[in-house]
Design an enzyme around this catalytic site. Sequence first.
Site, PDB file in Angstrom:
ATOM      1  N   ASP A  44      15.115  11.204  85.378  1.00 20.26           N
ATOM      2  CA  ASP A  44      13.690  10.859  85.480  1.00 20.26           C
ATOM      3  C   ASP A  44      12.837  11.926  84.806  1.00 20.26           C
ATOM      4  O   ASP A  44      11.870  11.619  84.100  1.00 20.26           O
ATOM      5  CB  ASP A  44      13.265  10.762  86.953  1.00 20.26           C
ATOM      6  CG  ASP A  44      14.049   9.720  87.728  1.00 20.26           C
ATOM      7  OD1 ASP A  44      14.545   8.773  87.097  1.00 20.26           O
ATOM      8  OD2 ASP A  44      14.152   9.867  88.951  1.00 20.26           O
ATOM      9  N   ARG A  69      25.638   9.703  79.133  1.00 24.83           N
ATOM     10  CA  ARG A  69      26.873   9.543  78.371  1.00 24.83           C
ATOM     11  C   ARG A  69      27.691   8.347  78.867  1.00 24.83           C
ATOM     12  O   ARG A  69      28.233   7.582  78.061  1.00 24.83           O
ATOM     13  CB  ARG A  69      27.710  10.823  78.463  1.00 24.83           C
ATOM     14  CG  ARG A  69      29.024  10.759  77.703  1.00 24.83           C
ATOM     15  CD  ARG A  69      29.747  12.101  77.720  1.00 24.83           C
ATOM     16  NE  ARG A  69      31.075  11.959  77.156  1.00 24.83           N
ATOM     17  CZ  ARG A  69      32.157  11.662  77.857  1.00 24.83           C
ATOM     18  NH1 ARG A  69      32.054  11.481  79.170  1.00 24.83           N
ATOM     19  NH2 ARG A  69      33.338  11.548  77.276  1.00 24.83           N
ATOM     20  N   LYS A  70      27.765   8.158  80.186  1.00 25.99           N
ATOM     21  CA  LYS A  70      28.535   7.039  80.733  1.00 25.99           C
ATOM     22  C   LYS A  70      27.923   5.703  80.316  1.00 25.99           C
ATOM     23  O   LYS A  70      28.638   4.786  79.892  1.00 25.99           O
ATOM     24  CB  LYS A  70      28.576   7.151  82.261  1.00 25.99           C
ATOM     25  CG  LYS A  70      29.348   6.043  82.959  1.00 25.99           C
ATOM     26  CD  LYS A  70      29.407   6.307  84.455  1.00 25.99           C
ATOM     27  CE  LYS A  70      30.181   5.219  85.204  1.00 25.99           C
ATOM     28  NZ  LYS A  70      29.463   3.934  85.202  1.00 25.99           N
ATOM     29  N   GLU A  71      26.604   5.588  80.426  1.00 27.59           N
ATOM     30  CA  GLU A  71      25.922   4.353  80.042  1.00 27.59           C
ATOM     31  C   GLU A  71      26.095   4.073  78.551  1.00 27.59           C
ATOM     32  O   GLU A  71      26.331   2.924  78.141  1.00 27.59           O
ATOM     33  CB  GLU A  71      24.433   4.453  80.388  1.00 27.59           C
ATOM     34  CG  GLU A  71      24.152   4.487  81.886  1.00 27.59           C
ATOM     35  CD  GLU A  71      22.760   4.986  82.224  1.00 27.59           C
ATOM     36  OE1 GLU A  71      22.334   4.791  83.380  1.00 27.59           O
ATOM     37  OE2 GLU A  71      22.092   5.576  81.336  1.00 27.59           O
TER      38      GLU A  71
END
Length: 490
Positions: free
Chosen positions: A275, A206-208
């Site tokens: 990952d 979400r941040k990216e």
Amino acid sequence: MFDFEALSHAMASQTVLCVGDLMLDEFVYGEVSRISPEAPAPVIAVQRSETNIGGAGNVARNIASLGARCIFVGLIGEDEVGVRLAVTLAQEPGVESLLVHDPSRPTTRKVRFVSEHFSTHMLRADWELAVPASGDIEQKLIDTILPQISRADIVLLSDYAKGVLTARVIRNVIDAAKKLGKRVIVDPKSANFAIYRGATLLTPNRKEFSEATRSRADTERSIADAAQDAMQLADCEAILVTQSERGMTLVPRHGEAIHVPAHPVKVRDVSGAGDTVAAVLAVTLSAGADWETALRMASAAAAVAVGKQGTASVTSAELRRKILPHAFLAAEEKIVAAGAGLEAQLSEWRQQGLRVGFTNGCFDILHPGHVKVLTAARGACDRLVVGLNSDASVKRLKGESRPVQDERARAEVLAALEAVDLVVIFEEDTPIRLITAIKPSVLVKGGDYTRDQVVGHEIVEAHGGEVLLIDVLPGFSTTTLVNRARGDKG
């Protein structure tokens, strides 16, 4: 409900080419009980440490642990950490590693100091040179990667912004993959999604995603709206935004957004959860799963990963237990031995705050009376463990002619019941050791016992549990059934 067995079988035949930033993850666990007299900093009394393959290497491990094959291309320095990673990767079953050496940089290493009691990360120390690979190293990476694309069913780029996935490397890989008709999944780090142009799927957190789209990305609607412009820029088929405890939202280029909530789970460590998500998406999509199926598989895998300490990989069996309703587990998966297998399952249930019940018996010939007790027992708890007398134990209790069915057959019949979550075979005449190990919240027996006659009642009550007596169904008895089958009317 999709066919997990068919998908799992298909996953085992897939090959994923994974390219990205390799690193060594080290976790130092200890207890903090005082502040340093030298500075206002906590002192950690180190108890143990663990090292794992991290970054894109953890993606490769997850691909292999799911049963697929991984061709991995990464970058290491000419140092001791690089040697350790190369040796460890070479020992990973299912992973073929092709490592490029760069003598001008250290191999990335991250050391996390963790409070053992609270599972809290206190400090992280990084050894790295987070700059793009030089021109000659770029070319070595490209020359190593491109011949492998034809061998793979899908390509996965795991970008940690440590220098492997330069704009030139990304462009060469995506263009070559598209020419060969291979899909490309990117776990991006750059806020400029345009450098991943032509990829099939981007999986930012979400941040990216918020930084890349300059949006708040705080609702499904705002994510879906912002994703449309981002997909145009990146010319991709879909964007998946992972949102930790909020779940995951996938926005396809054509069609409605799909949101999958996060599984309720006690989070121990989020290291490497992204990952795991990327690995599962690559393997499931390659195996023919649609968007929603791949998303649900990835969400379940993330729940397994964050429930473990350190940088964790997820197996196909763990994924199966998480994604399928418990009643759909194969009977053999419900049968465990007393000891580590039992404790692992109990630990998982306790972390989820589930109420564990216990009952026991010989269950030589399962009849409606047994079913009534087991069903009522399951209704009094969240998970029901059934202790089953071994063959030797039944002989001692019932005589040389018993049991009619061996312990494995009896265990499988019990495990096939929806009411039963776990079957544990015990050798003793009573389940007292098993009850001591389990410490159930509720201990269940048929109503032909009194509370004081129930083995283990004092142990359960001492831990705040309760003893539940279920009225027996009249007219049903294993001994009577056995005698009747043998023609003995007495």
